[in-house]
Scaffold this active site. Structure first.
Site, PDB file in Angstrom:
ATOM      1  N   LYS A 150     -23.005  -5.500  -1.035  1.00 36.14           N
ATOM      2  CA  LYS A 150     -22.879  -5.763   0.384  1.00 36.14           C
ATOM      3  C   LYS A 150     -22.549  -7.291   0.662  1.00 36.14           C
ATOM      4  O   LYS A 150     -22.032  -7.485   1.861  1.00 36.14           O
ATOM      5  CB  LYS A 150     -24.301  -5.387   0.868  1.00 36.14           C
ATOM      6  CG  LYS A 150     -24.591  -3.896   0.990  1.00 36.14           C
ATOM      7  CD  LYS A 150     -25.822  -3.569   1.616  1.00 36.14           C
ATOM      8  CE  LYS A 150     -26.408  -2.316   1.478  1.00 36.14           C
ATOM      9  NZ  LYS A 150     -27.362  -1.981   2.302  1.00 36.14           N
ATOM     10  N   GLU A 200     -19.411 -10.154  14.301  1.00 33.54           N
ATOM     11  CA  GLU A 200     -20.437 -11.396  14.501  1.00 33.54           C
ATOM     12  C   GLU A 200     -21.819 -11.033  14.056  1.00 33.54           C
ATOM     13  O   GLU A 200     -22.499 -11.928  13.350  1.00 33.54           O
ATOM     14  CB  GLU A 200     -20.488 -11.678  16.039  1.00 33.54           C
ATOM     15  CG  GLU A 200     -19.254 -12.573  16.514  1.00 33.54           C
ATOM     16  CD  GLU A 200     -18.927 -13.760  15.472  1.00 33.54           C
ATOM     17  OE1 GLU A 200     -19.865 -14.682  15.189  1.00 33.54           O
ATOM     18  OE2 GLU A 200     -17.879 -13.983  15.289  1.00 33.54           O
TER      19      GLU A 200
END
Length: 249
Positions: free
Chosen positions: A66, A78
């Site tokens: 990840k 964002e």
């Protein structure tokens, strides 16, 4: 044909593969498929995966990739940037027919929607067990909800607690315990985080991101002490639906 999939290592039984395969069948999407891609080395295997699967429209990312996969993306949402981990990637094509990969984090959404209904007025401080990619999403949500937290790790860094540090005072002051580590997941179902469970009370909330088994030893120990407990199954469903929304948005 639209192809989707999951990267991670190792990949055994996959919630995502079953969930999306059934979803595609229920929606009559015969031109959609979902496949597992067990890649061990992101730097070596991820570019090869993209080259060999030109019809990919989106992928999910699980442990341990990840964080590392972020270096291979053209753009990062964002929220995912703030979290510092990506578990969902959307593929689009640029004007000159190049692949554009944008990363998102749907773990945070799934965790927040799943945790919030369980919170009571005394749930003001949390212990986060583990400090990997999933822990980053949990941290992001707790900060958003105004809940103080401490990391607990077997190999603690600065401002982290070790399991040996946990005593009655700490447990009495942290009523949310969240396991983001793989400890206790199938097939190692007899394992549990090394907590002083004798200090758990009915004021505690135990949340385990693991969903297989449905009740880990960690959750069972909490339940025996009267704690409220929840596994990660609903979180997975919520983050999967968020991924589907992103891929089709």
């Amino acid at each position: 044909m639209k192809k989707f999939g999951l990267i991670g290592y190792p990949l055994g039984h996959s919630f995502s593969e079953k969930y999306f395969t059934e979803k595609f069948e229920n929606l009559g999407l015969q031109d959609h498929s979902y496949k597992l891609f067990p890649i061990e080395n992101v730097a070596k295997d991820f570019p090869k995966l993209l080259e060999e699967n030109p019809l990919l429209s989106g992928i999910n990312v699980t442990i341990p990739h990840k964080i590392e996969v972020m270096g291979f993306l053209n753009e990062i949402d964002e929220a995912a940037k703030a979290i510092g981990a990506v578990n969902c990637i959307k593929f689009t094509s640029t004007a000159n027919n190049q692949k554009h990969l944008k990363g998102y984090n749907t773990d945070a959404y799934g965790f927040e929607m799943s945790l919030s209904p369980l919170l009571e007025s005394h749930h003001k401080k949390a212990l986060i067990l583990g400090n990997g990619g999933a822990a980053k999403a949990v941290k992001y949500v707790l900060e958003k909800l105004g809940i103080e937290y401490k990391y607990v790790s077997r190999n603690p860094g600065p401002d982290m607690l070790s399991y040996a540090d946990l005593n009655k005072e700490i447990m009495d002051n942290h009523h949310i315990i969240i396991n983001t580590s793989p400890v206790g997941t199938y097939p190692n179902v007899t394992e549990k985080p090394d907590l002083p469970y004798e200090f758990i009370s009915d004021k505690h909330l135990f949340y385990d991101l693991i969903y297989n088994p449905a009740e880990t030893v960690f959750l069972a120990k909490g339940r025996e002490k009267g704690a409220k407990t929840k596994n990660g199954y609903e979180m997975l469903e919520l983050q999967a639906e968020k991924s589907w929304e992103i891929w089709n948005g």
